[in-house]
Design a protein around this motif. Sequence first.
Motif, PDB file in Angstrom:
ATOM      1  N   THR A 144     -20.363 -18.467  24.748  1.00 61.23           N
ATOM      2  CA  THR A 144     -20.828 -19.863  24.354  1.00 61.23           C
ATOM      3  C   THR A 144     -21.390 -20.556  25.391  1.00 61.23           C
ATOM      4  N   GLN A 145     -21.019 -20.125  26.701  1.00 65.48           N
ATOM      5  CA  GLN A 145     -22.053 -20.938  27.793  1.00 65.48           C
ATOM      6  C   GLN A 145     -22.347 -19.889  28.781  1.00 65.48           C
ATOM      7  N   LEU A 146     -21.808 -19.275  29.713  1.00 68.05           N
ATOM      8  CA  LEU A 146     -22.374 -18.308  30.584  1.00 68.05           C
ATOM      9  C   LEU A 146     -21.785 -17.003  30.530  1.00 68.05           C
ATOM     10  N   CYS A 147     -22.514 -15.972  31.030  1.00 68.43           N
ATOM     11  CA  CYS A 147     -22.135 -14.537  30.997  1.00 68.43           C
ATOM     12  C   CYS A 147     -22.301 -13.762  32.197  1.00 68.43           C
ATOM     13  N   ASN A 148     -21.419 -12.819  32.504  1.00 67.95           N
ATOM     14  CA  ASN A 148     -21.359 -12.255  33.780  1.00 67.95           C
ATOM     15  C   ASN A 148     -21.175 -10.612  33.407  1.00 67.95           C
ATOM     16  N   ASN A 149     -22.269  -9.735  33.429  1.00 67.93           N
ATOM     17  CA  ASN A 149     -22.470  -8.575  33.317  1.00 67.93           C
ATOM     18  C   ASN A 149     -21.830  -7.772  34.601  1.00 67.93           C
ATOM     19  N   TYR A 150     -21.258  -6.666  34.199  1.00 73.23           N
ATOM     20  CA  TYR A 150     -20.754  -5.629  35.313  1.00 73.23           C
ATOM     21  C   TYR A 150     -20.739  -4.367  34.715  1.00 73.23           C
ATOM     22  N   ILE A 151     -20.752  -3.233  35.858  1.00 74.99           N
ATOM     23  CA  ILE A 151     -20.751  -1.898  35.127  1.00 74.99           C
ATOM     24  C   ILE A 151     -19.467  -1.471  34.070  1.00 74.99           C
ATOM     25  N   GLY A 152     -20.036  -1.377  32.850  1.00 68.85           N
ATOM     26  CA  GLY A 152     -19.135  -1.066  31.850  1.00 68.85           C
ATOM     27  C   GLY A 152     -18.523  -2.196  31.041  1.00 68.85           C
ATOM     28  N   GLY A 153     -19.046  -3.574  31.034  1.00 72.12           N
ATOM     29  CA  GLY A 153     -18.770  -4.471  30.554  1.00 72.12           C
ATOM     30  C   GLY A 153     -19.161  -5.786  30.695  1.00 72.12           C
ATOM     31  N   TYR A 154     -18.782  -6.747  30.299  1.00 73.86           N
ATOM     32  CA  TYR A 154     -19.086  -8.204  30.594  1.00 73.86           C
ATOM     33  C   TYR A 154     -17.878  -9.396  30.489  1.00 73.86           C
ATOM     34  N   ARG A 155     -18.129 -10.379  31.101  1.00 76.60           N
ATOM     35  CA  ARG A 155     -17.233 -11.385  31.266  1.00 76.60           C
ATOM     36  C   ARG A 155     -17.813 -12.798  30.923  1.00 76.60           C
ATOM     37  N   CYS A 156     -17.319 -13.728  29.970  1.00 74.51           N
ATOM     38  CA  CYS A 156     -17.718 -15.211  29.819  1.00 74.51           C
ATOM     39  C   CYS A 156     -16.853 -15.911  30.791  1.00 74.51           C
ATOM     40  N   PHE A 157     -17.659 -16.967  31.154  1.00 75.48           N
ATOM     41  CA  PHE A 157     -17.039 -18.174  31.690  1.00 75.48           C
ATOM     42  C   PHE A 157     -17.764 -19.351  31.656  1.00 75.48           C
ATOM     43  N   CYS A 158     -17.266 -20.514  31.927  1.00 78.87           N
ATOM     44  CA  CYS A 158     -17.557 -22.107  31.640  1.00 78.87           C
ATOM     45  C   CYS A 158     -18.263 -22.712  32.654  1.00 78.87           C
ATOM     46  N   ARG A 159     -19.115 -23.754  32.263  1.00 71.48           N
ATOM     47  CA  ARG A 159     -19.464 -24.606  33.427  1.00 71.48           C
ATOM     48  C   ARG A 159     -18.351 -25.385  33.744  1.00 71.48           C
ATOM     49  N   PRO A 160     -18.596 -26.201  34.973  1.00 69.39           N
ATOM     50  CA  PRO A 160     -17.523 -27.328  35.636  1.00 69.39           C
ATOM     51  C   PRO A 160     -17.211 -28.234  34.336  1.00 69.39           C
ATOM     52  N   GLY A 161     -15.733 -28.525  34.300  1.00 69.91           N
ATOM     53  CA  GLY A 161     -15.471 -29.384  33.066  1.00 69.91           C
ATOM     54  C   GLY A 161     -15.081 -28.766  31.922  1.00 69.91           C
ATOM     55  N   TYR A 162     -15.136 -27.487  31.768  1.00 70.84           N
ATOM     56  CA  TYR A 162     -14.708 -26.680  30.643  1.00 70.84           C
ATOM     57  C   TYR A 162     -13.486 -25.715  30.821  1.00 70.84           C
ATOM     58  N   VAL A 163     -12.978 -25.246  29.685  1.00 72.13           N
ATOM     59  CA  VAL A 163     -11.749 -24.278  29.977  1.00 72.13           C
ATOM     60  C   VAL A 163     -12.272 -23.266  29.045  1.00 72.13           C
ATOM     61  N   LEU A 164     -12.109 -21.896  29.391  1.00 72.14           N
ATOM     62  CA  LEU A 164     -12.161 -21.146  28.542  1.00 72.14           C
ATOM     63  C   LEU A 164     -10.942 -20.691  27.666  1.00 72.14           C
ATOM     64  N   ASN A 165     -11.195 -20.599  26.335  1.00 65.24           N
ATOM     65  CA  ASN A 165     -10.244 -20.511  25.488  1.00 65.24           C
ATOM     66  C   ASN A 165      -9.720 -19.238  25.325  1.00 65.24           C
ATOM     67  N   PRO A 166      -8.271 -19.185  24.686  1.00 63.54           N
ATOM     68  CA  PRO A 166      -7.777 -17.822  24.790  1.00 63.54           C
ATOM     69  C   PRO A 166      -8.501 -16.509  24.166  1.00 63.54           C
ATOM     70  N   ASP A 167      -9.745 -16.800  23.209  1.00 64.09           N
ATOM     71  CA  ASP A 167     -10.360 -15.841  22.596  1.00 64.09           C
ATOM     72  C   ASP A 167     -11.316 -15.455  23.749  1.00 64.09           C
ATOM     73  N   GLU A 168     -11.495 -16.017  25.160  1.00 65.57           N
ATOM     74  CA  GLU A 168     -12.132 -15.298  26.208  1.00 65.57           C
ATOM     75  C   GLU A 168     -13.709 -15.371  25.981  1.00 65.57           C
ATOM     76  N   HIS A 169     -14.182 -16.154  25.065  1.00 66.18           N
ATOM     77  CA  HIS A 169     -15.533 -16.345  24.797  1.00 66.18           C
ATOM     78  C   HIS A 169     -16.085 -17.624  24.603  1.00 66.18           C
ATOM     79  N   THR A 170     -15.109 -18.679  24.016  1.00 66.43           N
ATOM     80  CA  THR A 170     -15.703 -20.130  23.722  1.00 66.43           C
ATOM     81  C   THR A 170     -15.242 -21.083  24.868  1.00 66.43           C
ATOM     82  N   CYS A 171     -15.965 -21.725  25.409  1.00 68.82           N
ATOM     83  CA  CYS A 171     -15.534 -22.872  26.196  1.00 68.82           C
ATOM     84  C   CYS A 171     -15.482 -24.144  25.413  1.00 68.82           C
ATOM     85  N   GLN A 172     -14.594 -24.833  25.888  1.00 67.45           N
ATOM     86  CA  GLN A 172     -14.233 -26.170  25.466  1.00 67.45           C
ATOM     87  C   GLN A 172     -13.859 -27.175  26.588  1.00 67.45           C
TER      88      GLN A 172
END
Length: 672
Positions: A144-172
């Motif tokens: 829902t906010q930022l994405c970091n690609n690495y070899i073999g996969g990717y990871r979502c992360f959030c802007r300051p003031g937000y936390v990543l939900n347990p689904d590891e995709h949604t920032c709230q």
Amino acid sequence: MIAFCIIVLLLPVCGSVPLTGWVQSPGHPRGYDPNSRLTWKECAPTGHRITLTLIHLDVEESFDCEDDSLKIFADEELLFKLCGRKSMKELQASINPFLHSSRGGCLSVSFLADYSNPERHTGFRGFYAIQDVDECTDPENECTQLCNNYIGGYRCFCRPGYVLNPDEHTCQVSCSEDRNGSREGVLMSPGWPEPYPENSVCSYTLAVEEGLQFELTFTGVFDVEMKENGQCIDSLTIKPLSGDVRTFCGRKLPSFFLTRSQHVEIIFRTDYKGANRGFSLSYRVREMNCVGPVTPSSSLISQHSYSEYPTGYKVKVKCDKGHVLKSIKSAEVEYESTCQKNGEWSPVIACEPVDCGIPELSELMELSDKDPPTTYQKQISFKCKSKYYQLDNTGHFTCNAEGYWESESGEKLTEDSPKCEPVCGMNTEVSFGGRIFGGKKASLGQIPWQLLHRSSPRGGASLISDYWAITAAHVVDGYEQSTLNWLGGIIDAQDKNAVTMETEKIIIHPKYNKVVKGTSPNNYDNDIALIKMSARVPLGPNIRPVCLPKITDELEGESTISGFGKVKESKMSQNLLYGPVEIFSLDKCDSRGLPVTHNMICAGGQSIDSCKGDSGGPLFSPVLGYGSPDKPYRLIGIVSWGPPECGNESFKGYYTKVQNYLDWIKETMEKN
């Protein structure tokens, strides 16, 4: 070599799956032999895909590549079936861009040459490579906010003031707050007065000691996203520990309100988009009071009238009209209740509507609706089960405050119950004309009120209800203490399917001049008798009652007579016969010296007459064939007496005038 080792470290699967390589036809580049075959398959690890680049293609050309062919598959689906010659430029333009698998998928090649090869062909060669997939460029990666690609996969992360939900995709937004013990303050949506962020789930908890409640006041702008149809997209929910939950959205500023609770949770939810400003509300505590009513369908009786009542205040609770206290079996409608510290009344006894219940119904009647509600002000209606019956009164009743069913005119159901009375004066056959003495046969159902008594003396009667019939007194004179059988629903006196009715009572008019058994009377005044059957007559299309006349009916013109009596000499008719007769004034009829009274009707026609064996039968109007629901057939006379010469046009027959006995008939039937 150093670069290759770095790749191996970043890609653990490199040890088992080559990153690059070549695939080519047998014998390339010298050329492939007949019946050459090659099958090749490589799969990419998770987060990667495999690509193939053809750099050479020279395969025997044939229609639809039927002879020699190169087939290339991606994830088991055929991409191309190739043959012939293509340059590198052609391959790069039309083939190579499509030769790749899905993420983590496979590519496979199948090369097949047939038995002949008239011209030598070099075959094909291709270069394959396993490449990392940049998932962050995929719009379906659900970050829902930022994405970091690495070899073999990717990871979502959030802007300051937000936390990543347990689904590891949604920032709230991390905006929940516990204000336990706070007596006043202000709550605002995140970022207020700027637009609130997406994917927010903010929970604010307010709690104080018992005896207090929160007062909420919205201030400034209220702007929470809402659809045009009024459905909330984002929402602000006020959830007290007890009482109603309220949800707000839109742009209308909510009004001040009391929560009536010492504990309140305020929940603010937003979706993944929007530019609305949110809310600002202030809160403070105040003492908890009680409000009325104590329970629905009740009112408060108090020395003082307040909008709110302080702790310890006592009131009388009175149930509204048509309601009683639920837990009390009697008709009590009042009790005392006290305001408690938590803002609740105690005790609380529900006021429930009076229930009139399902009334007892006769065997002929049923409710119009199955299982209708039977409480205060609810309505029920009745109907007769059979089409051969109709209600004698209104069938609509309302449950009143006293628990009785009440008609529109105010009569109680127990006092003025509707009854199912037989539909009278209707038949199922329509016909015209005919004679009784040597006359025309009736059709089944044409004169359904005609009854027959076959024993001596043979006679007739007319059914006037589902229990009662009427006949001439001289037909049943002397049989008052006997049980007679009457037949109905027939037009053939020998019909074995006749409805048999057994008498319970025979009531002769008290002013009839009884005679010695076996002799004929010399005075036929008051020649009328009522017969009560021992069981209800089963009404149907072939057996149903005739109507009694109205006191206001004028007896004139033509009527109809019917019966199973004598047709010629001493022979009795086996069939039910009928015919029209005209009514005459008594002074125009020859009585042969027998006394004539105002209780008699004189009637006759051309060769049409009642005769021996017809006694007790009906004289009814209108003429058979002209009856209708608006003008039913009515019994105006009972075959009584006449001259011995049946059918003699010089003499007429005499009939008991039923109109003169309506009060006696009604009283007798009601008493018996």
